[in-house]
Scaffold this motif. Structure first.
Motif, PDB file in Angstrom:
ATOM      1  N   GLU A 140       6.997   2.907   6.063  1.00 53.65           N
ATOM      2  CA  GLU A 140       5.872   3.830   5.968  1.00 53.65           C
ATOM      3  C   GLU A 140       6.305   5.275   5.984  1.00 53.65           C
ATOM      4  O   GLU A 140       5.697   6.126   5.361  1.00 53.65           O
ATOM      5  N   ALA A 153       9.497   3.937  -0.274  1.00 53.64           N
ATOM      6  CA  ALA A 153       8.671   2.733  -0.120  1.00 53.64           C
ATOM      7  C   ALA A 153       9.467   1.584   0.478  1.00 53.64           C
ATOM      8  O   ALA A 153       8.936   0.794   1.261  1.00 53.64           O
ATOM      9  N   GLY A 167       1.494   1.904  -8.873  1.00 55.19           N
ATOM     10  CA  GLY A 167       0.880   3.182  -8.525  1.00 55.19           C
ATOM     11  C   GLY A 167       1.165   4.261  -9.550  1.00 55.19           C
ATOM     12  O   GLY A 167       0.293   5.094  -9.857  1.00 55.19           O
ATOM     13  N   ALA A 192       1.766   6.665  -7.005  1.00 56.73           N
ATOM     14  CA  ALA A 192       0.708   7.580  -7.437  1.00 56.73           C
ATOM     15  C   ALA A 192       1.049   9.030  -7.098  1.00 56.73           C
ATOM     16  O   ALA A 192       0.783   9.946  -7.884  1.00 56.73           O
ATOM     17  N   LEU A 193       1.647   9.231  -5.930  1.00 55.58           N
ATOM     18  CA  LEU A 193       2.030  10.584  -5.549  1.00 55.58           C
ATOM     19  C   LEU A 193       3.126  11.132  -6.470  1.00 55.58           C
ATOM     20  O   LEU A 193       3.108  12.315  -6.846  1.00 55.58           O
ATOM     21  N   ALA A 251       0.832  -1.206   0.000  1.00 52.79           N
ATOM     22  CA  ALA A 251       0.000   0.000   0.000  1.00 52.79           C
ATOM     23  C   ALA A 251       0.866   1.257   0.000  1.00 52.79           C
ATOM     24  O   ALA A 251       0.565   2.236  -0.690  1.00 52.79           O
ATOM     25  N   GLY A 252       1.950   1.228   0.771  1.00 48.19           N
ATOM     26  CA  GLY A 252       2.845   2.380   0.765  1.00 48.19           C
ATOM     27  C   GLY A 252       3.493   2.602  -0.584  1.00 48.19           C
ATOM     28  O   GLY A 252       3.657   3.743  -1.032  1.00 48.19           O
ATOM     29  N   LEU A 295       2.172   1.722  -3.532  1.00 54.56           N
ATOM     30  CA  LEU A 295       1.127   2.237  -4.430  1.00 54.56           C
ATOM     31  C   LEU A 295       0.900   3.726  -4.209  1.00 54.56           C
ATOM     32  O   LEU A 295       0.795   4.501  -5.174  1.00 54.56           O
ATOM     33  N   MET A 296       0.844   4.128  -2.943  1.00 55.46           N
ATOM     34  CA  MET A 296       0.641   5.540  -2.659  1.00 55.46           C
ATOM     35  C   MET A 296       1.833   6.378  -3.112  1.00 55.46           C
ATOM     36  O   MET A 296       1.683   7.480  -3.645  1.00 55.46           O
ATOM     37  N   GLY A 297       3.053   5.857  -2.901  1.00 58.64           N
ATOM     38  CA  GLY A 297       4.240   6.591  -3.329  1.00 58.64           C
ATOM     39  C   GLY A 297       4.316   6.754  -4.833  1.00 58.64           C
ATOM     40  O   GLY A 297       4.653   7.840  -5.337  1.00 58.64           O
TER      41      GLY A 297
END
Length: 613
Positions: free
Chosen positions: A123, A119, A159, A37-38, A30-31, A33-35
């Motif tokens: 976190e 990542a 991401g 996308a960001l 999840a981290g 994917l968020m990284g």
């Protein structure tokens, strides 16, 4: 009741291993994917802000804010190397646009690298406050364990692509539409490479992944690319130095040409647009294309040059007339059409300097500096490479440098339209062949020659050091004149030890006294009658009237003084042999380790030798 307890115990049994692994890995995934996308969102936002500012400040906007956002998304894809297609042409035929400004590529690469590194760190990344604490009772900082590299890398790439796909679909509705083939290849490739580099950096840049990639190379070549200490090998460092010189020389040629064509450059900037906003946009585009211009300048110095349209090559030997081009500051610096002049041929100095630097770097690796107690300027014979290995390293470095120039030449060029404008920039295979033709014949002899020179200079350094030591010893041990603070008879210890000093003068004698120094009436005397072998061996004495006189009549220590008077000794004869024997022993070695000893050690208590008959 027992059955109920048994069923409850069964229901509370541990979850299956697959679900446990998924639950443990989900925070890292999840981290990632968020990284990812960001990172994609920040890149798109940066391009959108820049394009919107230029659109707002433009006095003649062609479309509304929706058109500007489409252009921003298209430019973001172009920064990854994807080719665009322009639809609103005068002829109605779509024209490709595939010349990406290399400076724009730096932003997506940096964002992806940072996302992959954060990542893999967990976190929090670099500024996490909750994952770093202190172990109670120990006061030691506890950090979050690293996430699995595959999990972090996969999350960042997925991401990033999750944002890139909608952006490409959105850009397809504008004037500049992305080519789906190029978009499907370039964007994932940049994401995979940059995110992988970030994860690799988070793990301390281990050498195992690189060794796997280098497994296709012969075993004797791998250490030249990746050293045993996990650092780039000699060939890799030499190729980087050569490529840096070529690119720096190309950028210098561009600057010199711009200065030489200053009037034409200024006129093109003023003619291209009006108003400060338009000129500012042109200057930004020129700045983004400066890395491309440096690669084009390097190709020009190598010989093949670059193309300004299909069939219109520009090189130092000859330049074909270019087609009609819009007034652009960087294009105004292109040399005039016609045969080359000595001024244009002078650009050949750049690859010559690159070859010399490459060969010099290889030679430095072939003859490493001093290590672990070798003499100053000297090297160990086992560490010096053979001539064959030096030649192989220089050849491999030339091949690697040619590969780097081929990749950069391919990235720096592309089409700006159809037909005549279908090719701009250098051809990658021509740049690679020219680089190999320049560096190979020049770098290999340079590496071999510098290697031989360094080996010869290191061998010639030892006699020079020995002569300097000898001169220093002669200056400090002048006959008849002792150093300040030294007593007569003070020598220097050498590697040969005490036994090697014995018998320097030849004859010595001692009658009475513990050290047989030539003292008659309790004072220091100068006559010798019998020998004291122990004192002679230890002090290296055996000369009458010398610094450590060995003649003893009735005393404890003689230094060349009779009747209570002291003589410093006179040069010549056996005295000089005894005094300078220590210096002769010290020509090969210099033990500064014993300099802490006092100038004249106190004699130890010894039993008085028997009197001579």
């Amino acid at each position: 009741m027992a059955g109920v307890n048994e069923m409850t115990a069964r229901r509370r049994s541990p979850s299956p291993p697959l679900l446990t692994r998924m639950r443990d890995r989900s925070p890292g995934l999840a981290g990632g994917l968020m990284g990812g996308a960001l990172a994609a969102g920040l890149g798109l936002a940066s391009f959108a802000v820049l394009v919107m500012l230029l659109w707002i400040s433009s006095p003649y906007p062609d479309s509304g804010p929706g058109g500007a956002m489409h252009v921003a998304a298209a430019l973001w894809l172009l920064a990854h190397g994807a080719e665009l297609v322009r639809t609103d042409t005068l002829s109605g035929v779509p024209a490709p646009l595939g010349l990406p400004p290399l400076l724009l590529l730096a932003l997506p690469v940096w964002l992806l690298h940072r996302a992959g590194r954060d990542a893999a760190d967990g976190e929090g990344g670099d500024e996490d406050d909750g994952d770093h604490g202190y172990e109670e009772g120990l006061g030691v900082a506890v950090s979050t364990p690293l996430v699995s590299p595959r999990t972090a890398w996969t999350g960042v790439v997925l991401g990033y692509l999750a944002v890139a796909v909608p952006a490409a679909l959105y850009a397809a509705g504008g004037v500049l539409r992305p080519s789906w083939v190029w978009t499907g290849v370039c964007v994932p490739l940049v994401a995979v490479v940059a995110a992988g580099a970030g994860v690799w950096s988070a793990y301390g840049r281990p050498g195992r992944p690189l060794r796997r990639l280098l497994g296709v190379l012969p075993a004797g070549v791998r250490p030249l690319v990746l050293g045993p200490d996990e650092r780039p090998g000699v060939a890799a460092r030499a190729s980087a130095a050569g490529a840096g010189v070529l690119l720096g020389g190309g950028a210098l040629l561009v600057v010199v040409s711009l200065v030489g064509h200053g009037a034409a450059t200024q006129a093109s900037l003023l003619r291209l647009t009006e108003g400060w906003s338009g000129r500012f946009a042109v200057l930004l585009l020129c700045a983004a294309l400066l890395p491309n211009a440096a690669v084009w300048g390097a190709a020009y110095a190598l010989g093949p040059g670059f193309a300004l349209g299909a069939g219109h090559a520009v090189g130092p030997l000859a330049s074909a007339p270019a087609p009609f081009l819009p007034p652009f500051p960087l294009l105004a610096a292109v040399p005039e059409a016609g045969r080359g002049t000595p001024v244009h041929w002078a650009a050949g100095v750049v690859p010559v300097v690159a070859a010399v630097v490459l060969g010099w770097t290889v030679a430095k690796g072939a003859v490493p500096p001093e290590r672990d107690g070798t003499c100053p300027g000297g090297t160990r014979a086992a560490d010096v490479w053979s001539v064959g290995r030096t030649v192989r390293a220089a050849a491999l470095a030339s091949v690697l440098c040619a590969a780097v120039l081929a990749v950069l030449a391919g990235l720096s060029g592309g089409p700006l339209g159809a037909d005549v404008l279908s090719r701009f920039g250098p051809m990658w295979w021509q740049a690679a062949a020219a680089t190999l033709a320049w560096l190979g014949p020049l770098a290999i002899p340079t590496a071999v020659g510098v290697r031989a020179w360094r080996c010869r200079s290191s061998r010639a350094e030892e006699p020079k050091i020995g002569s300097r030591r000898e001169d220093a010893a002669e200056g400090s041990h002048v006959p008849g004149r002792l150093r300040k603070g030294a007593r007569p008879g003070r020598g220097r210890f050498t590697r040969t030890g005490v036994a090697g000093i014995a018998g320097v003068a030849g004859s010595a004698g001692a009658a009475d006294g513990p050290r047989g120094g030539g003292r008659a009436d309790g004072t220091r005397g100068g006559g010798s009658s019998a020998g004291d072998e122990d004192a002679e061996d230890f002090w290296g004495a055996g000369a009458s009237d010398g610094p450590r006189a060995a003649g003893v009549a009735d005393g404890s220590r003689g230094a060349g003084r009779a009747g209570g008077t002291r003589r410093a000794g006179r040069p010549g004869g056996d005295e000089e042999d005894a005094f300078y024997g220590l210096r002769d022993q010290n020509r090969e070695t210099d033990f500064g380790l014993y300099d802490f000893l006092p100038s004249d050690p106190a004699p130890t208590d010894r039993s008085t030798p028997p009197e001579s008959p």
